[in-house]
Design an enzyme around this catalytic site. Structure first.
Site, short mmCIF file in Angstrom:
data_model
loop_
_atom_site.label_atom_id
_atom_site.label_comp_id
_atom_site.label_asym_id
_atom_site.label_seq_id
_atom_site.Cartn_x
_atom_site.Cartn_y
_atom_site.Cartn_z
N CYS A 191 57.89 39.93 32.63
CA CYS A 191 58.07 41.13 31.81
C CYS A 191 56.69 41.68 31.45
O CYS A 191 56.32 41.80 30.29
CB CYS A 191 58.87 40.78 30.55
SG CYS A 191 59.50 42.23 29.71
N GLU A 238 45.39 28.50 21.87
CA GLU A 238 46.08 29.61 21.19
C GLU A 238 45.06 30.62 20.64
O GLU A 238 45.27 31.83 20.70
CB GLU A 238 46.96 29.08 20.05
CG GLU A 238 48.27 28.48 20.52
CD GLU A 238 49.17 29.50 21.21
OE1 GLU A 238 49.24 30.65 20.74
OE2 GLU A 238 49.78 29.16 22.23
N CYS A 270 64.03 38.42 36.79
CA CYS A 270 64.04 37.99 35.38
C CYS A 270 65.35 37.28 35.03
O CYS A 270 66.44 37.79 35.32
CB CYS A 270 63.86 39.21 34.48
SG CYS A 270 63.90 38.81 32.73
N CYS A 314 69.70 42.57 29.45
CA CYS A 314 68.53 43.30 28.91
C CYS A 314 68.88 44.79 28.80
O CYS A 314 69.18 45.44 29.80
CB CYS A 314 67.34 43.09 29.82
SG CYS A 314 65.92 44.11 29.35
N CYS A 342 61.97 43.02 36.90
CA CYS A 342 63.31 42.79 36.35
C CYS A 342 64.22 42.06 37.34
O CYS A 342 65.09 41.28 36.93
CB CYS A 342 63.93 44.10 35.92
SG CYS A 342 62.96 44.94 34.66
#
Ligand code: SF4
Length: 361
Positions: free
Chosen positions: A194, A39, A204, A210, A201
């Site tokens: 994205c 992370e 997606c 969306c 899209c």
């Protein structure tokens, strides 16, 4: 906003099963130290860049205690080239804090994790979700992009009002089960579908609801920060090379850019010459010098135009070794094996020394 698990987390988790990333090195095993390290490395940095750094780091420092026991130079050395070096210094300090306060174990509650150096709310949440399967909302850059598009939210996400709104939405979308998978899923969607420049899209799982997709303008989100052109600074970096081929490095002060990294001496050629500085500061006599090709290094807040100047010098080694912040550094492919060469270098300095090595071997 209507409750959205049917239209958001469920299709996202289903998509993740088939299309998410399941083979990242920190996922096997997915335990707190590895998740934390990944992370921190992934902040501001792409997965493909992080993987080799992660593997080298884990091979050298196998657990929190090993990292805490290392010297700061050893940690910075393994971070060389990854940038944003405060991340490495904080990682080291956080490992020492965990040894002192948590018996060398990763704490399992939000407040204790958030209290560690270098860990903000989203990173703390991502660690809890991924390492301990606790449902906490995250809001990193990828998630902000997905949410601003999905809900067509205008305004720069760094602005407090917008950020608070996004946190609220992120919490509403986070399911109370499958925390680890959901967290990885939304990060993966932002990174692979994205994406910043070309959102796919058509593939997606969130497409039908969306708002940006329905409006036909995903590229308008997130609203970018208003910025003026970055200022440009100039410097000349001296590559002082002695007869043994070693290069003089100087440790930078703790504060400011490249804090505590080992860098090349710098001069302002309008005010001083390499000969003067070499003699006065380092006890070196310049025998010959030549300019290398200049290049630009860009920080988040300015450009730095670097003119490298290589100088062959004769020297009294003792005069340099008297100072703890100066060292003659041997450029060699296996320099990480000898402890005196385990030093953190700024990216541009590493690049210059690698080029020097290539031209002399
Ligand atoms: S439909 Fe397009 S813009 Fe909307 S979340 Fe998916 S990839 Fe992003």
């Amino acid at each position: 906003m209507p409750q959205t698990s049917d239209t958001f987390s469920k299709p996202l988790l289903k998509w993740f099963k088939q299309h998410g990333r399941h083979d990242l090195p920190w996922q096997h095993p997915r335990e707190p130290y590895r998740v934390w390290l990944s992370e921190i490395m992934l902040q501001q940095t792409q997965v493909a860049t992080v993987i080799p750094y992660f593997e080298r780091f884990i091979a050298e420092f196998k657990n929190i205690k090993a990292l805490a026991a290392a010297s700061e130079d050893e940690v910075l050395h393994l971070w060389t080239g990854l940038g944003y070096y405060a991340r490495a210094r904080n990682l080291h300090k956080a490992a020492q804090t965990m040894v002192e306060q948590h018996g060398g174990h990763f704490p399992q509650n939000y407040e204790d994790i958030l209290a560690l150096p270098g860990i903000g709310p989203s990173t703390a949440a991502a660690i809890l979700a991924q390492a301990f399967d606790q449902p906490h909302a995250i809001l990193d850059g990828n998630v902000k992009r997905v949410l601003t598009r999905y809900h067509a939210i205008s305004g720069w996400p760094g602005e407090k009002k917008i950020e608070n709104q996004l946190w609220e939405i992120a919490r509403q979308h986070t399911p109370d089960h499958s925390a680890a998978d959901y967290t990885q899923a939304i990060m993966d969607l932002g990174a692979t579908v994205c994406s910043r420049n070309k959102p796919a899209c058509d593939t997606c799982p969130l497409q039908s609801n969306c708002m940006a997709n329905n409006q036909g303008n995903p590229g308008d989100y997130p609203t970018p920060k208003k910025r003026s052109a970055l200022p440009i600074k100039q410097t000349t970096m001296l590559i002082l090379q002695n007869r043994r081929g070693e290069v003089l490095l100087q440790q930078r002060p703790a504060q400011g850019i490249w804090g505590k990294l080992w860098s090349l001496p710098e001069i302002n050629e309008a005010d001083e010459t390499a000969e003067q500085i070499s003699q006065q500061r380092f006890g070196c006599k310049v025998v010959s010098s030549s300019k290398l090709d200049p290049f630009r290094h860009t920080f988040s807040h300015f450009h730095l135009d670097i003119q490298p100047l290589i100088c062959k010098v004769s020297t009294h080694t003792q005069s340099v070794m008297d100072s703890d912040s100066l060292v003659w550094y041997k450029c060699e492919p296996n320099n990480s094996k000898a402890s005196q060469y385990k030093r953190g270098l700024p990216g541009p300095v590493k690049k210059l020394l690698d080029n020097l090595l290539e031209t002399t071997t």
